[in-house]
Design an enzyme around this catalytic site. Sequence first.
Site, PDB file in Angstrom:
ATOM      1  N   TYR A   1     -14.993  16.565 -17.239  1.00  0.00           N
ATOM      2  CA  TYR A   1     -15.341  15.559 -17.052  1.00  0.00           C
ATOM      3  C   TYR A   1     -16.499  14.975 -16.138  1.00  0.00           C
ATOM      4  O   TYR A   1     -16.599  15.249 -15.087  1.00  0.00           O
ATOM      5  CB  TYR A   1     -13.658  13.808 -17.055  1.00  0.00           C
ATOM      6  CG  TYR A   1     -14.696  13.068 -16.554  1.00  0.00           C
ATOM      7  CD1 TYR A   1     -15.011  11.809 -17.297  1.00  0.00           C
ATOM      8  CD2 TYR A   1     -14.522  12.268 -15.542  1.00  0.00           C
ATOM      9  CE1 TYR A   1     -14.996  10.490 -17.035  1.00  0.00           C
ATOM     10  CE2 TYR A   1     -14.878  10.860 -15.016  1.00  0.00           C
ATOM     11  CZ  TYR A   1     -15.710  10.522 -15.907  1.00  0.00           C
ATOM     12  OH  TYR A   1     -15.833   8.915 -15.749  1.00  0.00           O
TER      13      TYR A   1
ATOM     14  N   ASP B   1      -5.701  18.578 -15.383  1.00  0.00           N
ATOM     15  CA  ASP B   1      -6.154  17.413 -15.570  1.00  0.00           C
ATOM     16  C   ASP B   1      -5.834  17.515 -17.037  1.00  0.00           C
ATOM     17  O   ASP B   1      -6.555  18.048 -18.224  1.00  0.00           O
ATOM     18  CB  ASP B   1      -7.732  17.348 -16.215  1.00  0.00           C
ATOM     19  CG  ASP B   1      -7.263  15.649 -16.555  1.00  0.00           C
ATOM     20  OD1 ASP B   1      -7.044  15.211 -17.143  1.00  0.00           O
ATOM     21  OD2 ASP B   1      -9.036  14.925 -15.444  1.00  0.00           O
TER      22      ASP B   1
ATOM     23  N   LYS C   1      -6.231   5.744 -20.000  1.00  0.00           N
ATOM     24  CA  LYS C   1      -6.868   7.006 -21.004  1.00  0.00           C
ATOM     25  C   LYS C   1      -5.822   6.173 -22.476  1.00  0.00           C
ATOM     26  O   LYS C   1      -5.318   5.796 -22.224  1.00  0.00           O
ATOM     27  CB  LYS C   1      -7.095   7.945 -21.160  1.00  0.00           C
ATOM     28  CG  LYS C   1      -7.734   8.492 -20.346  1.00  0.00           C
ATOM     29  CD  LYS C   1      -9.843   7.066 -20.332  1.00  0.00           C
ATOM     30  CE  LYS C   1     -11.044   7.499 -19.542  1.00  0.00           C
ATOM     31  NZ  LYS C   1     -11.645   9.389 -19.379  1.00  0.00           N
TER      32      LYS C   1
ATOM     33  N   ARG D   1       0.882  -1.072  -0.113  1.00  0.00           N
ATOM     34  CA  ARG D   1      -0.073   0.028   0.141  1.00  0.00           C
ATOM     35  C   ARG D   1       0.740   1.344  -0.022  1.00  0.00           C
ATOM     36  O   ARG D   1       0.668   2.069  -0.530  1.00  0.00           O
ATOM     37  CB  ARG D   1      -0.623   0.512   0.951  1.00  0.00           C
ATOM     38  CG  ARG D   1      -1.596   1.341   1.173  1.00  0.00           C
ATOM     39  CD  ARG D   1      -3.030   1.327   2.051  1.00  0.00           C
ATOM     40  NE  ARG D   1      -2.698   0.441   3.209  1.00  0.00           N
ATOM     41  CZ  ARG D   1      -2.746   0.221   4.426  1.00  0.00           C
ATOM     42  NH1 ARG D   1      -1.767   1.878   4.723  1.00  0.00           N
ATOM     43  NH2 ARG D   1      -2.646  -0.558   5.497  1.00  0.00           N
TER      44      ARG D   1
HETATM   45  C1  PLP Z   1     -11.607   9.399 -17.554  1.00  0.00           C
HETATM   46  C2  PLP Z   1     -11.502  10.858 -17.360  1.00  0.00           C
HETATM   47  C3  PLP Z   1     -11.579  10.995 -16.074  1.00  0.00           C
HETATM   48  C4  PLP Z   1     -11.322  10.133 -14.421  1.00  0.00           C
HETATM   49  O1  PLP Z   1     -10.464   8.561 -14.719  1.00  0.00           O
HETATM   50  P1  PLP Z   1     -10.869   7.070 -14.346  1.00  0.00           P
HETATM   51  O2  PLP Z   1      -9.772   6.569 -14.941  1.00  0.00           O
HETATM   52  O3  PLP Z   1     -12.421   7.030 -15.865  1.00  0.00           O
HETATM   53  O4  PLP Z   1     -11.472   7.011 -12.720  1.00  0.00           O
HETATM   54  C5  PLP Z   1     -10.874  12.088 -15.066  1.00  0.00           C
HETATM   55  N1  PLP Z   1     -10.663  12.963 -15.833  1.00  0.00           N
HETATM   56  C6  PLP Z   1     -10.587  12.525 -17.450  1.00  0.00           C
HETATM   57  C7  PLP Z   1     -10.412  14.076 -18.490  1.00  0.00           C
HETATM   58  C8  PLP Z   1     -11.434  12.062 -18.074  1.00  0.00           C
HETATM   59  O5  PLP Z   1     -11.133  11.174 -19.219  1.00  0.00           O
END
Ligand code: PLP
Length: 380
Positions: free
Chosen positions: A102, A173, A198, A50
């Site tokens: 998002y 982000d 992604k 962890r």
């Molecule tokens: C998908 C996404 C998230 C969330 O991520 P997860 O891996 O699905 O929890 C956050 N920010 C953006 C821009 C995203 O496309």
Amino acid sequence: MGYDIETKCLHLDKREETCDKSGAISFPIYQTATFAHLGLGKSTGYDYSRLQNPTREQVEKVVANLEGGVEAVAFSSGMAAISAVMELFAPSDHIIVDDDLYGGIVRLFLNVSKKNGLDITRLNFCEEDIEKYINENTKAIYLETPTNPMMNVIDIEKISAIAKRHGLLLIVDNTFLSPYFQNPIKLGADIVVHSGTKYLGGHNDTLAGFVVAASQELAGKVKYIIKTTGAGLAPLDSWLILRGLKTLALRMEKAQDNAKKLAQWLKGRSEITRVIYPGLEEHPGHEIIKKQARGFGAMLTFEVSSKELVEKILDKVELIQFAESLGGVETLITYPITQTHADVPPEILAKNGITDRVLRLSVGIENADDLIADLEQAFS
Ligand SMILES: *Cc1c(COP(=O)(O)O)cnc(C)c1O
């Protein structure tokens, strides 16, 4: 100094001693929950997975290196990473966020962060003067660029100057462009977050999230949070992201080429009323993205002439999959209003132009003509 980003996807700047003496080219998966101590006060540097695991540590080093951060921390999903960042704040702290985000993040801010006492102000960063909304409790500014799904481009340096003037943290982000195309820390961000699910992983097969910190102090705080709340990325998943990252440069280039072709093709179709891709010269953020990034990415949003056409397209696409998520090698089409943004209040959807005629494409690495042929048959 150091390698080019194409090389950094595969190699750290310095070859480091690993715990493995075999010479393995692929970093080992340390599938272990705990680590033995040689004696009192004699630790290998690892105690319990962890806190840290060598495979997770390796993917963290690679991602920190790609983003130009001091350290990265790997989480079990993007939302776990962003939730951990929100733990940096305390009740009554005020955070200013862009309003095209998002959908899961809107849900987090409105339903979890607010309940925990955070004061969240949502603004359109492209239109409004953020400085007017800063008060004595303001602690941070949060944004995505390009935004999801409307592809607004926000000037990171401009927002960073405001954050610095007022001593606020700037959190960006960077999921949509990935570190291959954009490095927000170099533009003044303090924290970069990623859905590693992604582009970083890139194969639609693994959930992951990253927090990259620009300072040792912030990295220390995030590491304390992961140690305490426990949403660390598992060893096998860390390895899958490491493997995905090796081809980040190739995937981003090919997907972007395809996206440019699709954007041009969509523009020529009479059933399409709007194509939103920052790589198009008429996009309002085109000059800003050219200034702050090395590419335009492979996400594009378009609006069709009727809801009936949306239904037809989603029924008829064959090669292109109708699915949530983005950034993988397979091209996906998403209907934000019922999928990624289903929990966003209707007034925010309306304000941002997310209508029932808006579709989002995450363009993959297939042959561009095959993708165009699939859309063509779906439209007719
Ligand atoms: C998908 C996404 C998230 C969330 O991520 P997860 O891996 O699905 O929890 C956050 N920010 C953006 C821009 C995203 O496309």
